[in-house]
Write a protein that holds these residues in place. Structure first.
Motif, short mmCIF file in Angstrom:
data_model
loop_
_atom_site.label_atom_id
_atom_site.label_comp_id
_atom_site.label_asym_id
_atom_site.label_seq_id
_atom_site.Cartn_x
_atom_site.Cartn_y
_atom_site.Cartn_z
N ARG A 145 0.84 -1.21 0.00
CA ARG A 145 0.00 0.00 0.00
C ARG A 145 0.87 1.25 0.00
N ASP A 169 2.28 1.56 -3.49
CA ASP A 169 1.26 2.02 -4.43
C ASP A 169 1.03 3.53 -4.31
N CYS A 170 1.12 4.05 -3.09
CA CYS A 170 0.96 5.50 -2.89
C CYS A 170 2.07 6.26 -3.62
N LEU A 222 3.66 5.21 -6.29
CA LEU A 222 3.42 5.09 -7.73
C LEU A 222 2.27 5.98 -8.17
N ASP A 223 1.29 6.20 -7.30
CA ASP A 223 0.15 7.05 -7.66
C ASP A 223 0.60 8.47 -7.98
N THR A 224 1.64 8.96 -7.31
CA THR A 224 2.16 10.30 -7.57
C THR A 224 3.37 10.27 -8.49
N ASN A 225 3.65 9.09 -9.05
CA ASN A 225 4.76 8.88 -9.97
C ASN A 225 6.12 9.17 -9.33
N TYR A 269 9.98 4.87 -4.78
CA TYR A 269 9.61 3.46 -4.82
C TYR A 269 10.86 2.58 -4.90
N THR A 299 7.25 -6.21 -3.21
CA THR A 299 6.98 -5.27 -4.30
C THR A 299 7.62 -5.76 -5.60
N ARG A 324 3.38 1.65 -15.12
CA ARG A 324 3.38 2.13 -13.73
C ARG A 324 4.72 2.75 -13.35
N ARG A 357 5.90 10.07 -15.70
CA ARG A 357 4.72 10.64 -16.33
C ARG A 357 4.62 12.15 -16.14
N THR A 416 3.49 17.05 -8.11
CA THR A 416 3.73 17.16 -6.67
C THR A 416 4.61 18.34 -6.30
#
Length: 324
Positions: free
Chosen positions: A26, A29-30, A32-35, A40, A54, A65, A69, A93
């Motif tokens: 989790r 994933d957070c 990766l959500d903000t690239n 990571y 992971t 992913r 981006r 961000t």
């Protein structure tokens, strides 16, 4: 927590390595959500259990992913320097990243893509192309030599197909496309108007990694809008898409901008800027956009970009900034 980029990875305190796998995922994933893919990578470096929980971003270089981006390279003009250090910023961000890239010491840096990939060429003949993901260090190897006058590039993978590298060359007004196992780039001839239009599409991120940039660049609907707009403004269509700086007060340039899932059109003259969008109706007529909300738009003579002003303390929301 993951180490800050550039810092030494800390030794985990007792118990950290035994965090539940689901919790580690989790957290990952957070990121990766903000690239924040570099964070990571740092998270995976903490301990064996976190790596096991992971996925390795180098296992599948086509996994979107792990693609950069929201990143842009700030010192793109210095990409040909030999120190191997670059400054990137995440426009979503507001985070700045100073990244040491060892690979460019062994390759020529040809150009960067709008999202942060580095297009490289071997220093030795035949100077085959390489595409470097600066956040993971993953490299996609091409057999084809890079065209000498490559100016801007697009790199994407679609539906499990091979990676596609397309470069646009300003001196010849041509574009070239290759996949990794092809021995050479395939050249495409287009007229000056469409070349400038396609270049604006590329540098303003108006393309889709899912369908490929060409399908968007060649959209008859968008092209018709822009041709009609240039006619209404009584601007020669070649100058309308030109890469040259503005000349006199009658000069107008057009940019395309993609954010929030929509395409917008910016017209810029020496003393005025207008932002146009497509009405969400069946007619889809162009209409002035009165506000961009929390966003800010930066325009140069060759490209433009949009950022979330809330993430940049010195940037004012709902403003357009022009830079030479």
């Amino acid at each position: 927590m993951a180490a800050a980029p550039g810092d030494e990875v800390p030794t985990p305190v007792a118990g950290w390595s035994s965090l539940p796998t689901d919790l580690v995922r989790r957290i990952a994933d957070c990121l990766l959500d903000t690239n924040d893919v570099d964070c990571y990578v740092d998270l995976r470096a903490v301990c064996h259990n976190w790596r096991s929980a992971t996925e390795d971003p180098r296992t599948d270089a086509s996994d979107p992913r792990f693609y950069p981006r929201f990143w842009i390279v700030l010192d793109d003009d210095g990409a040909f320097q030999s120190d191997g250090c670059r400054v990137l910023v995440n426009t979503a961000t507001g985070r700045f990243l100073r990244k040491q890239l060892p690979l460019p010491r062994h390759y020529y840096v040809v150009t960067t893509t709008v999202n942060g990939f580095f297009v490289l060429a071997d220093r030795s003949p035949p100077q085959a192309a390489r595409v470097l993901n600066p956040l993971t260090g993953a490299v996609v190897v091409f057999k084809a030599p890079v065209p000498r006058d490559a100016s801007v590039a697009v790199f994407f993978s679609c539906g499990g197909t091979a990676h596609n590298l397309t470069v646009l060359c300003d001196s010849t007004r041509k574009y070239y496309t290759a996949v990794p196992d092809r021995e050479s780039f395939i050249a495409g001839d287009i007229n000056d108007v469409f070349y400038h239009y396609m270049r604006k599409v590329v540098v303003c991120s108006v393309y889709s990694n899912g369908a490929g940039w060409v399908s968007v660049a060649q959209s008859n609907v968008i092209m018709e809008y822009l041709l009609d707009l240039s006619e209404k403004l009584q601007i020669d269509v070649v100058k309308f898409f030109s890469l040259d700086p503005l000349g006199d007060h009658s000069d107008v340039r057009c940019f395309l901008l993609h954010f929030g899932g929509e395409v917008f059109f910016i017209t810029m003259a020496l003393e005025r800027v207008a932002l146009l969008g497509m009405e969400p109706t069946e007619k889809q007529a162009l209409t002035p956009v009165k506000t961009v909300g929390r966003y800010a738009i930066f325009i140069g003579h060759q490209r433009c970009l949009v950022v979330d002003a809330a993430k940049f303390p010195s940037v004012e929301a709902d403003c357009v900034y022009y830079t030479q």
